[in-house]
Every structure is written in C-alpha cells, then in structure tokens.
Design a protein around this motif. Structure first.
Motif, mmCIF file in Angstrom:
data_model
loop_
_atom_site.group_PDB
_atom_site.id
_atom_site.type_symbol
_atom_site.label_atom_id
_atom_site.label_comp_id
_atom_site.label_asym_id
_atom_site.label_seq_id
_atom_site.Cartn_x
_atom_site.Cartn_y
_atom_site.Cartn_z
ATOM 1 N N ILE A 1 -73.513 -28.220 31.551
ATOM 2 C CA ILE A 1 -72.657 -28.478 30.399
ATOM 3 C C ILE A 1 -71.498 -29.356 30.849
ATOM 4 C CG2 ILE A 1 -71.527 -26.228 30.789
ATOM 5 C CD1 ILE A 1 -70.723 -26.276 27.812
ATOM 6 N N ALA A 2 -71.183 -30.374 30.067
ATOM 7 C CA ALA A 2 -69.983 -31.190 30.225
ATOM 8 C C ALA A 2 -69.150 -30.990 28.969
ATOM 9 C CB ALA A 2 -70.348 -32.670 30.402
ATOM 10 N N ALA A 3 -67.847 -30.743 29.129
ATOM 11 C CA ALA A 3 -67.063 -30.313 27.971
ATOM 12 C C ALA A 3 -65.612 -30.746 28.053
ATOM 13 C CB ALA A 3 -67.139 -28.791 27.833
ATOM 14 N N ARG A 4 -65.003 -30.746 26.882
ATOM 15 C CA ARG A 4 -63.566 -31.008 26.711
ATOM 16 C C ARG A 4 -62.944 -29.767 26.083
ATOM 17 N NH1 ARG A 4 -64.045 -35.071 23.217
ATOM 18 N NH2 ARG A 4 -64.001 -33.715 21.417
ATOM 19 N N GLY B 1 -62.682 -38.044 30.752
ATOM 20 C CA GLY B 1 -63.866 -37.351 30.286
ATOM 21 C C GLY B 1 -64.594 -36.626 31.391
ATOM 22 N N ALA B 2 -65.794 -36.174 31.056
ATOM 23 C CA ALA B 2 -66.681 -35.482 31.984
ATOM 24 C C ALA B 2 -68.085 -36.018 31.783
ATOM 25 C CB ALA B 2 -66.646 -33.972 31.737
ATOM 26 N N ALA B 3 -68.876 -35.990 32.862
ATOM 27 C CA ALA B 3 -70.238 -36.519 32.786
ATOM 28 C C ALA B 3 -71.122 -35.813 33.786
ATOM 29 C CB ALA B 3 -70.234 -38.025 33.062
ATOM 30 N N ALA C 1 -72.363 -36.945 28.642
ATOM 31 C CA ALA C 1 -70.964 -37.358 28.731
ATOM 32 C C ALA C 1 -70.184 -36.816 27.543
ATOM 33 C CB ALA C 1 -70.850 -38.889 28.768
ATOM 34 N N VAL C 2 -68.911 -36.547 27.766
ATOM 35 C CA VAL C 2 -67.969 -36.215 26.698
ATOM 36 C C VAL C 2 -66.647 -36.889 27.036
ATOM 37 C CG1 VAL C 2 -67.236 -34.039 27.790
ATOM 38 C CG2 VAL C 2 -66.972 -34.332 25.333
ATOM 39 N N GLY C 3 -66.028 -37.506 26.030
ATOM 40 C CA GLY C 3 -64.801 -38.249 26.253
ATOM 41 C C GLY C 3 -63.593 -37.598 25.619
ATOM 42 N N ALA C 4 -62.515 -38.372 25.526
ATOM 43 C CA ALA C 4 -61.248 -37.832 25.037
ATOM 44 C C ALA C 4 -61.265 -37.554 23.542
ATOM 45 C CB ALA C 4 -60.117 -38.808 25.377
ATOM 46 N N ALA C 5 -62.211 -38.127 22.823
ATOM 47 C CA ALA C 5 -62.343 -37.891 21.378
ATOM 48 C C ALA C 5 -63.813 -38.008 21.004
ATOM 49 C CB ALA C 5 -61.507 -38.895 20.586
ATOM 50 N N GLY C 6 -64.177 -37.368 19.912
ATOM 51 C CA GLY C 6 -65.538 -37.459 19.424
ATOM 52 C C GLY C 6 -66.478 -36.510 20.137
#
Length: 228
Positions: free
Chosen positions: A5-8, A38-40, A88-93
C-alpha cells in the motif's frame, strides 16, 4: 511475490508505504517516499529506478495518474514495462496503479482517495481492496499504524499464495529524510507481525530522533548506559 500500500495521510500530509513479499529485503527495492511529494511502489519483477522516477514526475507537478501513465508509456521503459507493477499517490487526488501484462500470477489493484494497493501472486484478488478498507477504518490514527494494520488485513484476506518472508514500512514527514524506515528483511516467522512490533518500539522514538538531527542540544538523552 508482493503486496503493498502507498498512501497519504489527509490529516497530516505525510506519505508512506508498507510492503511485504516472499522475497528478501522487499522494502529496499520496492518502497519510495518523498516528503511533500508522494509515495510510490515499484514491484513484481522490480526496477527500483521507476519508484524514484515516479516521485520525480510528481515533484514536477504531475498527478499520480499522470506519473503512472507517463512512466508506463515512456519509450525508455516500454521494452520491459509489461513486467512492472507500479503504484503512486501524490499530494492531491487519488492514487494510481499499473499492472503490466506479465505481472505474475493472480494480481489485482485497488485505488482509493488517499491510497492505492496492489499485489501479485495473490491467493485472492480481493486482497488490495481489503488493504484499502483497513487503511480507511481509522483516519485519526498515525499513518504508520494505519499502514501496518492495512498490510495485516491484506494477509488476513489471503495474502500471497505462499508464505511471505520480508516486510517494510517507510514514512515521510516534514524533513527531507524518512522519519520511519523499518524493515524485516528475512524471517521464517510472520514478517508483518514483526514489523508491527518494530513500529510499536519505534513510535515513541520517532520524533525524538528528528529532534536530535535538527536541535541536538535540546534533544532528550538516549537513556542508555554511559549517556550522562
């Protein structure tokens, strides 16, 4: 050989990854975070360069979906991209994922508003969704705890076809280095349970170690023999 899992954390802005595999030292190859970016994850038949590449694209302003799309269609990566599984997960969305045509065994991915989960050689295709459901269950909890709990939920939902032997947890905070970087590189026991125990040990020390880097004169003592 892997699920992750990659998460914000919407509450704190932190990013993190939790990952487990039947292979040794999975987090050394597959987990990537960058504070404020982000995370990836780069997994399956892994190319570690792709994790950094995804973070570079998001640092340049790309969304997670755009970073995944551009990486999957980059001519430099096209010969081998069918063997890659990327998240991937970024700062938004929302998060985003790619599972190439040669991803191993039963594989699946699930995307949520603040996280993305994926796996290969799975015992059940519902594993990624179980991971995201567990991650969303307690948004007030520390990100690292949510990630470890989510990984455990993936195992409980079936996990890999065979036993897992390594696990890792990587979390980025407000400094350029990861504030949490915990690894079980090989065990014949339960690497997720061992990772959870490491997090329990590390949790009260995470911030003091940041303080030792930024303001050593004001940091608490180490509390070990010989420390005045």
């Amino acid at each position: 050989m892997t699920f992750s899992i990659a998460a914000r954390c919407e509450r704190t802005g932190r990013f993190g990854v939790a990952v487990t595999s039947s292979s040794p030292a999975v987090a050394a190859r597959c987990a990537y975070v960058r504070a404020g970016v982000g995370a990836a994850c780069s997994q399956n038949i892994t190319d570690p360069r792709l994790g950094t590449h995804l973070l570079d694209l998001m640092a340049g302003g790309a969304s997670a979906a755009a970073a995944i799309h551009d990486t999957a269609h980059d001519p430099a990566h096209l010969p081998h991209i069918p063997y890659r599984q990327l998240t991937a997960v970024g700062a938004a969305g929302p998060g985003a994922a790619h599972s190439g045509a040669h991803t191993l065994g039963r594989h699946a991915q699930a995307v949520g508003p603040d996280a993305v989960a994926a796996g290969n050689l799975l015992a059940d295709p519902g594993v990624p969704r179980a991971i995201l459901d567990a991650f969303a269950a307690d948004p007030a909890a520390p990100l690292a705890r949510r990630l470890v709990d989510a990984l455990g939920a993936g195992a409980a939902a079936g996990g890999e076809e065979g036993p897992v032997h390594s696990a890792g947890l990587l979390v980025g905070g407000d400094v350029p280095w990861p504030v949490t970087d915990l690894r079980v590189d090989w065990t014949d026991g339960d690497p997720i349970a061992e990772l959870a125990a490491l997090w329990k040990l590390w949790e009260p020390q995470e911030q003091p170690y940041v303080q030792r880097a930024l303001a050593p004169g004001e940091a608490p003592s180490f509390g070990v023999p010989g420390d005045a």
